[in-house]
Write a protein that holds these residues in place. Structure first.
Motif, PDB file in Angstrom:
ATOM      1  N   ILE A  73       0.839  -1.198   0.000  1.00 58.65           N
ATOM      2  CA  ILE A  73       0.000   0.000   0.000  1.00 58.65           C
ATOM      3  C   ILE A  73       0.875   1.250   0.000  1.00 58.65           C
ATOM      4  CG2 ILE A  73      -1.741   1.315   1.255  1.00 58.65           C
ATOM      5  CD1 ILE A  73      -2.797  -1.297   2.363  1.00 58.65           C
ATOM      6  N   PRO A  74       0.743   2.100  -1.011  1.00 58.86           N
ATOM      7  CA  PRO A  74       1.553   3.327  -1.059  1.00 58.86           C
ATOM      8  C   PRO A  74       1.024   4.383  -0.095  1.00 58.86           C
ATOM      9  CG  PRO A  74       0.092   3.244  -2.942  1.00 58.86           C
ATOM     10  CD  PRO A  74      -0.089   1.943  -2.218  1.00 58.86           C
ATOM     11  N   PHE A  75       1.887   5.329   0.236  1.00 59.00           N
ATOM     12  CA  PHE A  75       1.498   6.427   1.107  1.00 59.00           C
ATOM     13  C   PHE A  75       1.716   7.744   0.367  1.00 59.00           C
ATOM     14  CE2 PHE A  75       5.877   5.190   1.948  1.00 59.00           C
ATOM     15  CZ  PHE A  75       6.570   6.373   1.849  1.00 59.00           C
ATOM     16  N   PRO A  76       0.899   8.747   0.647  1.00 57.05           N
ATOM     17  CA  PRO A  76       1.057  10.034  -0.036  1.00 57.05           C
ATOM     18  C   PRO A  76       2.283  10.785   0.458  1.00 57.05           C
ATOM     19  CG  PRO A  76      -0.658  10.193   1.622  1.00 57.05           C
ATOM     20  CD  PRO A  76      -0.248   8.749   1.584  1.00 57.05           C
ATOM     21  N   SER A  77       2.957  11.465  -0.453  1.00 56.88           N
ATOM     22  CA  SER A  77       4.137  12.252  -0.103  1.00 56.88           C
ATOM     23  C   SER A  77       4.089  13.559  -0.881  1.00 56.88           C
ATOM     24  CB  SER A  77       5.415  11.479  -0.430  1.00 56.88           C
ATOM     25  OG  SER A  77       6.557  12.277  -0.174  1.00 56.88           O
ATOM     26  N   LYS A  78       4.268  14.653  -0.175  1.00 58.99           N
ATOM     27  CA  LYS A  78       4.205  15.966  -0.795  1.00 58.99           C
ATOM     28  C   LYS A  78       5.501  16.294  -1.525  1.00 58.99           C
ATOM     29  CE  LYS A  78       3.124  20.808   0.308  1.00 58.99           C
ATOM     30  NZ  LYS A  78       2.802  21.763   1.408  1.00 58.99           N
ATOM     31  N   VAL A  79       5.377  16.884  -2.707  1.00 59.61           N
ATOM     32  CA  VAL A  79       6.542  17.360  -3.455  1.00 59.61           C
ATOM     33  C   VAL A  79       6.985  18.683  -2.832  1.00 59.61           C
ATOM     34  CG1 VAL A  79       7.451  18.042  -5.699  1.00 59.61           C
ATOM     35  CG2 VAL A  79       5.677  16.273  -5.568  1.00 59.61           C
ATOM     36  N   LEU A  80       8.131  18.669  -2.154  1.00 63.93           N
ATOM     37  CA  LEU A  80       8.616  19.859  -1.455  1.00 63.93           C
ATOM     38  C   LEU A  80       9.346  20.815  -2.388  1.00 63.93           C
ATOM     39  CD1 LEU A  80       9.997  18.160   1.789  1.00 63.93           C
ATOM     40  CD2 LEU A  80       7.734  19.177   1.428  1.00 63.93           C
ATOM     41  N   ALA A  81      10.044  20.274  -3.375  1.00 64.17           N
ATOM     42  CA  ALA A  81      10.793  21.104  -4.320  1.00 64.17           C
ATOM     43  C   ALA A  81      11.133  20.268  -5.539  1.00 64.17           C
ATOM     44  CB  ALA A  81      12.065  21.646  -3.671  1.00 64.17           C
ATOM     45  N   VAL A  82      11.375  20.949  -6.657  1.00 58.69           N
ATOM     46  CA  VAL A  82      11.759  20.279  -7.891  1.00 58.69           C
ATOM     47  C   VAL A  82      12.973  21.009  -8.473  1.00 58.69           C
ATOM     48  CG1 VAL A  82      11.068  19.579 -10.207  1.00 58.69           C
ATOM     49  CG2 VAL A  82       9.370  19.610  -8.370  1.00 58.69           C
ATOM     50  N   SER A  83      14.026  20.244  -8.799  1.00 58.70           N
ATOM     51  CA  SER A  83      15.228  20.822  -9.396  1.00 58.70           C
ATOM     52  C   SER A  83      15.439  20.219 -10.776  1.00 58.70           C
ATOM     53  CB  SER A  83      16.458  20.547  -8.525  1.00 58.70           C
ATOM     54  OG  SER A  83      16.291  21.083  -7.225  1.00 58.70           O
ATOM     55  N   LYS A  84      15.609  21.068 -11.782  1.00 58.44           N
ATOM     56  CA  LYS A  84      15.834  20.588 -13.144  1.00 58.44           C
ATOM     57  C   LYS A  84      17.328  20.446 -13.406  1.00 58.44           C
ATOM     58  CE  LYS A  84      14.968  21.647 -18.016  1.00 58.44           C
ATOM     59  NZ  LYS A  84      14.335  22.561 -19.002  1.00 58.44           N
ATOM     60  N   HIS A  85      17.742  19.287 -13.903  1.00 63.31           N
ATOM     61  CA  HIS A  85      19.136  19.055 -14.278  1.00 63.31           C
ATOM     62  C   HIS A  85      19.324  19.148 -15.783  1.00 63.31           C
ATOM     63  CE1 HIS A  85      19.856  17.805 -10.171  1.00 63.31           C
ATOM     64  NE2 HIS A  85      18.947  16.856 -10.280  1.00 63.31           N
ATOM     65  N   THR A  86      18.463  18.430 -16.510  1.00 66.08           N
ATOM     66  CA  THR A  86      18.515  18.423 -17.968  1.00 66.08           C
ATOM     67  C   THR A  86      17.084  18.516 -18.488  1.00 66.08           C
ATOM     68  OG1 THR A  86      18.246  16.023 -18.293  1.00 66.08           O
ATOM     69  CG2 THR A  86      20.468  16.814 -17.779  1.00 66.08           C
ATOM     70  N   ASP A  87      16.914  18.414 -19.779  1.00 65.89           N
ATOM     71  CA  ASP A  87      15.571  18.481 -20.353  1.00 65.89           C
ATOM     72  C   ASP A  87      14.706  17.307 -19.923  1.00 65.89           C
ATOM     73  OD1 ASP A  87      16.159  20.827 -21.635  1.00 65.89           O
ATOM     74  OD2 ASP A  87      16.652  19.880 -23.559  1.00 65.89           O
ATOM     75  N   ILE A  88      15.329  16.200 -19.533  1.00 63.13           N
ATOM     76  CA  ILE A  88      14.530  15.020 -19.184  1.00 63.13           C
ATOM     77  C   ILE A  88      14.794  14.494 -17.773  1.00 63.13           C
ATOM     78  CG2 ILE A  88      14.294  14.256 -21.579  1.00 63.13           C
ATOM     79  CD1 ILE A  88      16.506  12.186 -21.000  1.00 63.13           C
ATOM     80  N   GLU A  89      15.642  15.174 -17.003  1.00 57.20           N
ATOM     81  CA  GLU A  89      15.975  14.686 -15.668  1.00 57.20           C
ATOM     82  C   GLU A  89      15.785  15.776 -14.621  1.00 57.20           C
ATOM     83  OE1 GLU A  89      19.371  11.502 -17.112  1.00 57.20           O
ATOM     84  OE2 GLU A  89      19.561  13.658 -17.423  1.00 57.20           O
ATOM     85  N   TYR A  90      14.982  15.444 -13.628  1.00 64.55           N
ATOM     86  CA  TYR A  90      14.675  16.354 -12.537  1.00 64.55           C
ATOM     87  C   TYR A  90      14.863  15.613 -11.209  1.00 64.55           C
ATOM     88  CZ  TYR A  90      12.145  19.471 -15.806  1.00 64.55           C
ATOM     89  OH  TYR A  90      11.793  20.324 -16.826  1.00 64.55           O
ATOM     90  N   THR A  91      15.136  16.356 -10.156  1.00 66.52           N
ATOM     91  CA  THR A  91      15.131  15.783  -8.813  1.00 66.52           C
ATOM     92  C   THR A  91      13.922  16.314  -8.054  1.00 66.52           C
ATOM     93  OG1 THR A  91      17.518  15.405  -8.632  1.00 66.52           O
ATOM     94  CG2 THR A  91      16.310  15.702  -6.583  1.00 66.52           C
ATOM     95  N   PHE A  92      13.129  15.380  -7.554  1.00 64.05           N
ATOM     96  CA  PHE A  92      11.952  15.708  -6.757  1.00 64.05           C
ATOM     97  C   PHE A  92      12.297  15.490  -5.287  1.00 64.05           C
ATOM     98  CE2 PHE A  92      10.284  15.217 -10.879  1.00 64.05           C
ATOM     99  CZ  PHE A  92       9.021  15.788 -10.926  1.00 64.05           C
ATOM    100  N   ARG A  93      12.167  16.544  -4.494  1.00 63.29           N
ATOM    101  CA  ARG A  93      12.365  16.422  -3.044  1.00 63.29           C
ATOM    102  C   ARG A  93      11.022  16.082  -2.419  1.00 63.29           C
ATOM    103  NH1 ARG A  93      16.676  19.942   0.010  1.00 63.29           N
ATOM    104  NH2 ARG A  93      17.845  18.358  -1.150  1.00 63.29           N
ATOM    105  N   MET A  94      10.927  14.872  -1.865  1.00 63.41           N
ATOM    106  CA  MET A  94       9.666  14.357  -1.355  1.00 63.41           C
ATOM    107  C   MET A  94       9.668  14.316   0.167  1.00 63.41           C
ATOM    108  SD  MET A  94       8.382  13.823  -4.317  1.00 63.41           S
ATOM    109  CE  MET A  94       6.825  13.215  -3.655  1.00 63.41           C
ATOM    110  N   ALA A  95       8.551  14.677   0.764  1.00 65.22           N
ATOM    111  CA  ALA A  95       8.423  14.612   2.214  1.00 65.22           C
ATOM    112  C   ALA A  95       8.495  13.162   2.669  1.00 65.22           C
ATOM    113  CB  ALA A  95       7.096  15.236   2.649  1.00 65.22           C
ATOM    114  N   TYR A  96       9.406  12.886   3.586  1.00 68.49           N
ATOM    115  CA  TYR A  96       9.546  11.524   4.114  1.00 68.49           C
ATOM    116  C   TYR A  96      10.342  11.562   5.409  1.00 68.49           C
ATOM    117  CZ  TYR A  96      10.763   6.629   4.656  1.00 68.49           C
ATOM    118  OH  TYR A  96      10.913   5.370   5.161  1.00 68.49           O
ATOM    119  N   VAL A  97       9.850  10.863   6.425  1.00 68.61           N
ATOM    120  CA  VAL A  97      10.565  10.719   7.690  1.00 68.61           C
ATOM    121  C   VAL A  97      10.687   9.228   7.972  1.00 68.61           C
ATOM    122  CG1 VAL A  97      10.547  11.170  10.164  1.00 68.61           C
ATOM    123  CG2 VAL A  97       9.692  12.912   8.586  1.00 68.61           C
TER     124      VAL A  97
END
Length: 264
Positions: free
Chosen positions: A7-31
């Motif tokens: 069962i998945p759990f919801p996680s908020k997208v805290l920030a998004v960083s673009k590296h290239t046209d097709i690659e991004y880093t998503f900072r997800m809420a998680y403890v």
């Protein structure tokens, strides 16, 4: 998530960083407990799931670097800060920084292979007193494909960083060549006690390990990370099975002495 690990759990997208046209880093809420090299299953209702390696760890977040390559990841790229994704995990066996503490360290990463090992590099960049000398060799196809540029600039202050590309595309500031070509530049005081991590495409890992063995690093001191389609994350579906090993459970991080025998 209770006792049902499917069962998945919801996680908020805290920030998004673009590296290239097709690659991004998503900072997800998680403890919770998580190691570099582990992975989460990222899901969107009606679209499906995709396994994504952990590329950064904080007290209340994880970074997931996502490449736009299919239906699920295409949809993920429509989400931005403040939205919610669904996660399962973390799964798998990650890197344990205690395996490398107090030693000379070599990290070799090809392309997106820098993502799962970024947490290890970041840790020892911030705690240079906890290791001896350290060399990072990372290679990308072109300057436009380079990931974590600001991190690389920061890491250069505390370790030997060799950044190389297959094709410079006119950028005279870039070194050109395969990562294996730069192995002779690694300066080790005692190769027999040095440790190494190699992550990237299979051919790159194979020849990189051969090069590291050639400069005297023992195979039992080398770790690799296997890339497979890991669907369930729990060793039930069999998609990631190689021989008797399940990459989602026994890996994706393996000692080379084990990983070298995992052949389809």
């Amino acid at each position: 998530m209770g006792n049902n690990h499917y069962i998945p759990f919801p996680s908020k997208v805290l920030a998004v960083s673009k590296h290239t046209d097709i690659e991004y880093t998503f900072r997800m809420a998680y403890v919770g407990d998580v190691r570099p090299g582990q992975f989460f299953e990222v899901s969107i209702p009606k679209y499906g799931e995709a396994p994504i390696s952990v590329s950064g760890i904080g007290s209340d977040y994880v970074d997931l670097t996502i490449r736009r390559v299919g239906r699920v990841t295409d949809e993920v790229f429509e989400y931005y800060t403040g939205r919610t994704l669904f996660l399962r995990g973390p799964y798998g066996n990650g890197f344990d920084v205690s395996d490398y503490a107090g030693k000379e360290i070599v990290v070799m990463a090809g392309g997106t292979g820098l993502s799962p090992v970024r947490g290890v590099v970041e840790y020892f960049a911030e705690h240079p007193e906890k290791r001896q000398g350290m060399t990072l060799i990372c290679g990308f196809k072109t300057p436009r494909d380079t990931l974590f540029r600001s991190d690389i600039e920061k890491w250069q202050k505390t370790m030997n960083v060799i950044l190389t590309v297959d094709c410079a595309e006119g950028d005279t500031a870039c070194q050109v060549g395969l990562v294996t070509e730069f192995i002779p530049q690694i300066k080790l005081t005692t190769p027999r006690t040095a440790v190494a991590i190699v992550v990237g495409p299979p051919a790159m890992m194979r020849f990189s390990v051969q090069g590291l063995l050639g400069i005297g690093i023992p195979e039992e001191n080398i770790w690799i990370s296997q890339e497979r389609k890991m669907c369930c994350g729990l060793g039930k579906c069999g998609h990631c099975r190689i021989g008797e090993a399940y990459v989602c459970l026994d890996g994706p991080v393996f000692k080379y002495t084990i990983g070298k025998n995992l052949v389809d």
